[in-house]
Design a protein around this motif. Structure first.
Motif, PDB file in Angstrom:
ATOM      1  N   GLU A  54       0.831  -1.209   0.000  1.00 44.32           N
ATOM      2  CA  GLU A  54       0.000   0.000   0.000  1.00 44.32           C
ATOM      3  C   GLU A  54       0.865   1.259   0.000  1.00 44.32           C
ATOM      4  O   GLU A  54       0.563   2.234  -0.691  1.00 44.32           O
ATOM      5  CB  GLU A  54      -0.938  -0.003   1.209  1.00 44.32           C
ATOM      6  N   LYS A  56       3.997   1.637  -1.154  1.00 46.18           N
ATOM      7  CA  LYS A  56       4.653   1.831  -2.448  1.00 46.18           C
ATOM      8  C   LYS A  56       3.669   2.307  -3.514  1.00 46.18           C
ATOM      9  O   LYS A  56       4.005   3.155  -4.336  1.00 46.18           O
ATOM     10  CB  LYS A  56       5.350   0.545  -2.893  1.00 46.18           C
ATOM     11  N   GLU A  57       2.458   1.772  -3.497  1.00 48.26           N
ATOM     12  CA  GLU A  57       1.442   2.213  -4.460  1.00 48.26           C
ATOM     13  C   GLU A  57       1.070   3.681  -4.221  1.00 48.26           C
ATOM     14  O   GLU A  57       0.961   4.460  -5.170  1.00 48.26           O
ATOM     15  CB  GLU A  57       0.205   1.319  -4.375  1.00 48.26           C
ATOM     16  N   ALA A  58       0.881   4.053  -2.967  1.00 47.27           N
ATOM     17  CA  ALA A  58       0.527   5.437  -2.636  1.00 47.27           C
ATOM     18  C   ALA A  58       1.667   6.384  -2.991  1.00 47.27           C
ATOM     19  O   ALA A  58       1.436   7.487  -3.513  1.00 47.27           O
ATOM     20  CB  ALA A  58       0.183   5.554  -1.148  1.00 47.27           C
ATOM     21  N   LYS A  59       2.890   5.960  -2.748  1.00 47.18           N
ATOM     22  CA  LYS A  59       4.050   6.791  -3.057  1.00 47.18           C
ATOM     23  C   LYS A  59       4.175   6.987  -4.569  1.00 47.18           C
ATOM     24  O   LYS A  59       4.419   8.104  -5.033  1.00 47.18           O
ATOM     25  CB  LYS A  59       5.320   6.152  -2.499  1.00 47.18           C
ATOM     26  N   ALA A  60       3.993   5.919  -5.343  1.00 44.63           N
ATOM     27  CA  ALA A  60       4.075   6.022  -6.804  1.00 44.63           C
ATOM     28  C   ALA A  60       2.997   6.959  -7.347  1.00 44.63           C
ATOM     29  O   ALA A  60       3.268   7.788  -8.227  1.00 44.63           O
ATOM     30  CB  ALA A  60       3.950   4.638  -7.433  1.00 44.63           C
ATOM     31  N   THR A  61       1.794   6.854  -6.812  1.00 39.88           N
ATOM     32  CA  THR A  61       0.703   7.729  -7.237  1.00 39.88           C
ATOM     33  C   THR A  61       1.011   9.184  -6.893  1.00 39.88           C
ATOM     34  O   THR A  61       0.808  10.082  -7.718  1.00 39.88           O
ATOM     35  CB  THR A  61      -0.624   7.296  -6.574  1.00 39.88           C
ATOM     36  N   ALA A  62       1.514   9.418  -5.702  1.00 38.91           N
ATOM     37  CA  ALA A  62       1.840  10.775  -5.271  1.00 38.91           C
ATOM     38  C   ALA A  62       2.942  11.372  -6.147  1.00 38.91           C
ATOM     39  O   ALA A  62       2.884  12.555  -6.515  1.00 38.91           O
ATOM     40  CB  ALA A  62       2.261  10.782  -3.806  1.00 38.91           C
ATOM     41  N   GLN A  64       3.614  10.574  -9.282  1.00 36.52           N
ATOM     42  CA  GLN A  64       3.029  10.864 -10.593  1.00 36.52           C
ATOM     43  C   GLN A  64       2.220  12.157 -10.561  1.00 36.52           C
ATOM     44  O   GLN A  64       2.324  12.988 -11.467  1.00 36.52           O
ATOM     45  CB  GLN A  64       2.134   9.708 -11.055  1.00 36.52           C
ATOM     46  N   GLU A  65       1.418  12.333  -9.526  1.00 35.07           N
ATOM     47  CA  GLU A  65       0.602  13.542  -9.403  1.00 35.07           C
ATOM     48  C   GLU A  65       1.479  14.775  -9.229  1.00 35.07           C
ATOM     49  O   GLU A  65       1.217  15.822  -9.815  1.00 35.07           O
ATOM     50  CB  GLU A  65      -0.371  13.405  -8.239  1.00 35.07           C
TER      51      GLU A  65
END
Length: 72
Positions: A54, A56-62, A64-65
């Motif tokens: 969770e 790593k997924e949240a960090k990758a999304t952040a 990208q944004e």
């Protein structure tokens, strides 16, 4: 993968969140992350896996944004 390598990937404060998720004492998580075998190893491994996925997924999304906003 070694526990020490996984520990390096965890952000500050992760141990407390993992302890909550595994429903174990924080000190038990710390012992596990130092490589000491505990009776809660399986619960801690499952919770660590879920937390790290969770995170790593949240960090990758952040990231990208943030890149999208920075380049706009």
């Amino acid at each position: 993968m070694e526990i020490q390598e996984i520990k390096k990937q965890l952000p500050n404060g992760a141990g407390r969140k993992i302890a909550e998720m595994a429903n174990v004492n924080y000190d038990t998580v710390q012992r596990f992350l130092r490589g000491v075998e505990t009776k809660s190893d399986l619960a801690i491994m499952e919770s660590t896996t879920k937390f790290l996925k969770e995170y790593k997924e949240a960090k990758a999304t952040a990231i990208q944004e943030l890149q999208a906003v920075a380049s706009a």
